[in-house]
Design a protein around this motif. Sequence first.
Motif, PDB file in Angstrom:
ATOM      1  N   THR A   1       0.828  -1.211   0.000  1.00 46.34           N
ATOM      2  CA  THR A   1       0.000   0.000   0.000  1.00 46.34           C
ATOM      3  C   THR A   1       0.861   1.259   0.000  1.00 46.34           C
ATOM      4  OG1 THR A   1      -1.723  -1.174   1.198  1.00 46.34           O
ATOM      5  CG2 THR A   1      -1.838   1.221   1.226  1.00 46.34           C
ATOM      6  N   GLU A   2       1.979   1.223   0.735  1.00 47.21           N
ATOM      7  CA  GLU A   2       2.852   2.403   0.846  1.00 47.21           C
ATOM      8  C   GLU A   2       3.493   2.783  -0.485  1.00 47.21           C
ATOM      9  OE1 GLU A   2       2.882   0.334   4.881  1.00 47.21           O
ATOM     10  OE2 GLU A   2       2.839  -0.223   2.761  1.00 47.21           O
ATOM     11  N   ALA A   3       3.410   1.902  -1.467  1.00 47.76           N
ATOM     12  CA  ALA A   3       3.976   2.175  -2.788  1.00 47.76           C
ATOM     13  C   ALA A   3       2.915   2.063  -3.881  1.00 47.76           C
ATOM     14  CB  ALA A   3       5.135   1.224  -3.074  1.00 47.76           C
ATOM     15  N   THR A   4       1.684   2.386  -3.530  1.00 53.25           N
ATOM     16  CA  THR A   4       0.563   2.432  -4.473  1.00 53.25           C
ATOM     17  C   THR A   4       0.260   1.075  -5.099  1.00 53.25           C
ATOM     18  OG1 THR A   4       1.580   4.550  -5.050  1.00 53.25           O
ATOM     19  CG2 THR A   4      -0.473   4.057  -6.112  1.00 53.25           C
ATOM     20  N   VAL A   5       0.503   0.017  -4.345  1.00 51.50           N
ATOM     21  CA  VAL A   5       0.088  -1.359  -4.657  1.00 51.50           C
ATOM     22  C   VAL A   5       0.820  -1.982  -5.848  1.00 51.50           C
ATOM     23  CG1 VAL A   5      -1.856  -2.892  -5.102  1.00 51.50           C
ATOM     24  CG2 VAL A   5      -2.160  -0.903  -3.630  1.00 51.50           C
ATOM     25  N   ALA A   6       0.651  -1.479  -7.044  1.00 51.78           N
ATOM     26  CA  ALA A   6       1.208  -2.140  -8.236  1.00 51.78           C
ATOM     27  C   ALA A   6       2.590  -1.579  -8.560  1.00 51.78           C
ATOM     28  CB  ALA A   6       0.269  -1.960  -9.418  1.00 51.78           C
ATOM     29  N   VAL A   7       3.634  -2.272  -8.103  1.00 53.39           N
ATOM     30  CA  VAL A   7       5.005  -1.817  -8.336  1.00 53.39           C
ATOM     31  C   VAL A   7       5.685  -2.655  -9.407  1.00 53.39           C
ATOM     32  CG1 VAL A   7       7.290  -1.561  -7.298  1.00 53.39           C
ATOM     33  CG2 VAL A   7       5.248  -0.872  -6.027  1.00 53.39           C
ATOM     34  N   SER A   8       5.579  -3.960  -9.288  1.00 61.66           N
ATOM     35  CA  SER A   8       6.236  -4.844 -10.262  1.00 61.66           C
ATOM     36  C   SER A   8       5.259  -5.912 -10.743  1.00 61.66           C
ATOM     37  CB  SER A   8       7.467  -5.511  -9.640  1.00 61.66           C
ATOM     38  OG  SER A   8       7.083  -6.378  -8.588  1.00 61.66           O
ATOM     39  N   GLN A   9       5.565  -6.470 -11.905  1.00 62.07           N
ATOM     40  CA  GLN A   9       4.692  -7.485 -12.495  1.00 62.07           C
ATOM     41  C   GLN A   9       5.529  -8.536 -13.221  1.00 62.07           C
ATOM     42  OE1 GLN A   9       2.026  -5.426 -15.172  1.00 62.07           O
ATOM     43  NE2 GLN A   9       0.623  -4.837 -13.527  1.00 62.07           N
ATOM     44  N   TYR A  10       4.991  -9.738 -13.240  1.00 65.90           N
ATOM     45  CA  TYR A  10       5.560 -10.794 -14.075  1.00 65.90           C
ATOM     46  C   TYR A  10       4.401 -11.529 -14.736  1.00 65.90           C
ATOM     47  CZ  TYR A  10       8.352 -14.666 -15.767  1.00 65.90           C
ATOM     48  OH  TYR A  10       8.973 -15.588 -16.588  1.00 65.90           O
ATOM     49  N   THR A  11       4.423 -11.622 -16.054  1.00 65.86           N
ATOM     50  CA  THR A  11       3.330 -12.232 -16.806  1.00 65.86           C
ATOM     51  C   THR A  11       3.665 -13.665 -17.183  1.00 65.86           C
ATOM     52  OG1 THR A  11       2.666 -10.087 -17.717  1.00 65.86           O
ATOM     53  CG2 THR A  11       1.875 -12.056 -18.856  1.00 65.86           C
ATOM     54  N   VAL A  12       2.732 -14.555 -16.880  1.00 67.78           N
ATOM     55  CA  VAL A  12       2.872 -15.970 -17.227  1.00 67.78           C
ATOM     56  C   VAL A  12       1.866 -16.284 -18.329  1.00 67.78           C
ATOM     57  CG1 VAL A  12       2.801 -18.343 -16.407  1.00 67.78           C
ATOM     58  CG2 VAL A  12       3.496 -16.511 -14.848  1.00 67.78           C
ATOM     59  N   CYS A  13       2.334 -16.881 -19.388  1.00 64.84           N
ATOM     60  CA  CYS A  13       1.451 -17.304 -20.477  1.00 64.84           C
ATOM     61  C   CYS A  13       1.920 -18.667 -20.980  1.00 64.84           C
ATOM     62  CB  CYS A  13       1.420 -16.280 -21.608  1.00 64.84           C
ATOM     63  SG  CYS A  13       3.023 -15.990 -22.388  1.00 64.84           S
ATOM     64  N   HIS A  14       1.186 -19.225 -21.896  1.00 63.29           N
ATOM     65  CA  HIS A  14       1.500 -20.572 -22.384  1.00 63.29           C
ATOM     66  C   HIS A  14       2.867 -20.609 -23.060  1.00 63.29           C
ATOM     67  CE1 HIS A  14       0.786 -24.524 -24.333  1.00 63.29           C
ATOM     68  NE2 HIS A  14      -0.025 -24.704 -23.311  1.00 63.29           N
ATOM     69  N   ASP A  15       3.307 -19.478 -23.630  1.00 58.27           N
ATOM     70  CA  ASP A  15       4.574 -19.449 -24.357  1.00 58.27           C
ATOM     71  C   ASP A  15       5.794 -19.495 -23.446  1.00 58.27           C
ATOM     72  OD1 ASP A  15       3.199 -19.367 -26.736  1.00 58.27           O
ATOM     73  OD2 ASP A  15       3.308 -17.182 -26.928  1.00 58.27           O
ATOM     74  N   ASN A  16       5.661 -19.072 -22.177  1.00 58.11           N
ATOM     75  CA  ASN A  16       6.837 -19.055 -21.301  1.00 58.11           C
ATOM     76  C   ASN A  16       6.717 -20.037 -20.129  1.00 58.11           C
ATOM     77  OD1 ASN A  16       5.068 -17.769 -19.560  1.00 58.11           O
ATOM     78  ND2 ASN A  16       6.240 -15.866 -19.393  1.00 58.11           N
ATOM     79  N   LEU A  17       5.864 -21.037 -20.268  1.00 52.52           N
ATOM     80  CA  LEU A  17       5.695 -22.022 -19.202  1.00 52.52           C
ATOM     81  C   LEU A  17       6.993 -22.786 -18.934  1.00 52.52           C
ATOM     82  CD1 LEU A  17       2.175 -23.686 -19.547  1.00 52.52           C
ATOM     83  CD2 LEU A  17       3.023 -22.147 -17.780  1.00 52.52           C
ATOM     84  N   ALA A  18       7.749 -23.092 -19.969  1.00 52.69           N
ATOM     85  CA  ALA A  18       9.000 -23.827 -19.781  1.00 52.69           C
ATOM     86  C   ALA A  18       9.976 -23.015 -18.933  1.00 52.69           C
ATOM     87  CB  ALA A  18       9.616 -24.166 -21.135  1.00 52.69           C
ATOM     88  N   GLN A  19      10.011 -21.714 -19.156  1.00 53.73           N
ATOM     89  CA  GLN A  19      10.895 -20.845 -18.368  1.00 53.73           C
ATOM     90  C   GLN A  19      10.425 -20.759 -16.925  1.00 53.73           C
ATOM     91  OE1 GLN A  19      10.865 -16.752 -19.579  1.00 53.73           O
ATOM     92  NE2 GLN A  19      12.723 -16.241 -18.435  1.00 53.73           N
TER      93      GLN A  19
END
Length: 206
Positions: free
Chosen positions: A98-116
């Motif tokens: 909350t002290e940093a406005t909630v959304a600071v970093s993200q990581y997206t998972v999709c079918h193309d990067n499941l192996a990684q």
Amino acid sequence: VTTSLVPLMLDLTVVICRDDIKREPGHYLREINKQHINLIKITPSYFKVLLHETKNDFVALPHLSHIILGGENLPALDCISWLNLYPKHQLINEYGPTEATVAVSQYTVCHDNLAQLTTFGASVPIGTPGPNMTCLILDVDHHLTQEGNVGELHIGGDCLARGYINQPDLTQERFINNPFDNNQEARLYKTGDLCLQLPNGIIQYV
């Protein structure tokens, strides 16, 4: 704000789901389909409940494309299981106090990067910071840790709150000067969360 005002400003439709529907995962999944919802934001715990439900009684979700997950650690196996059922979905692991406005970093998972994804371990990384935000992993002496070493995550940038209302001591304790910025007024927020940095600057929550 990010799940209500911002979509409305972009001329999108916000659908508010009734509590009794959310309490029944099967009803919730069918409501998503009925309302043609393309993005939802839920916790990993509720995501696990929905996964269990749709494994037992599959509900097609042709309109849903993105699921934002935050507030808890996100198990990689749950993402793999979901994407095996819904290969066109994108799962966004979002981190930020909350002290940093909630959304600071993200990581997206999709079918193309499941192996990684399987190389990261049991949990999905929290990713990399957004624009005008900084994530630094520091040791107890406030020195930058080397890649792969665990330290406390510190957040800087335009996202920081001013501090805690009527709590100057706590504000001073948690919001410190940023020794890595030439601007003397720049600050860092001490999250208290232990993290480590993976290759390509990706951050893993520990």
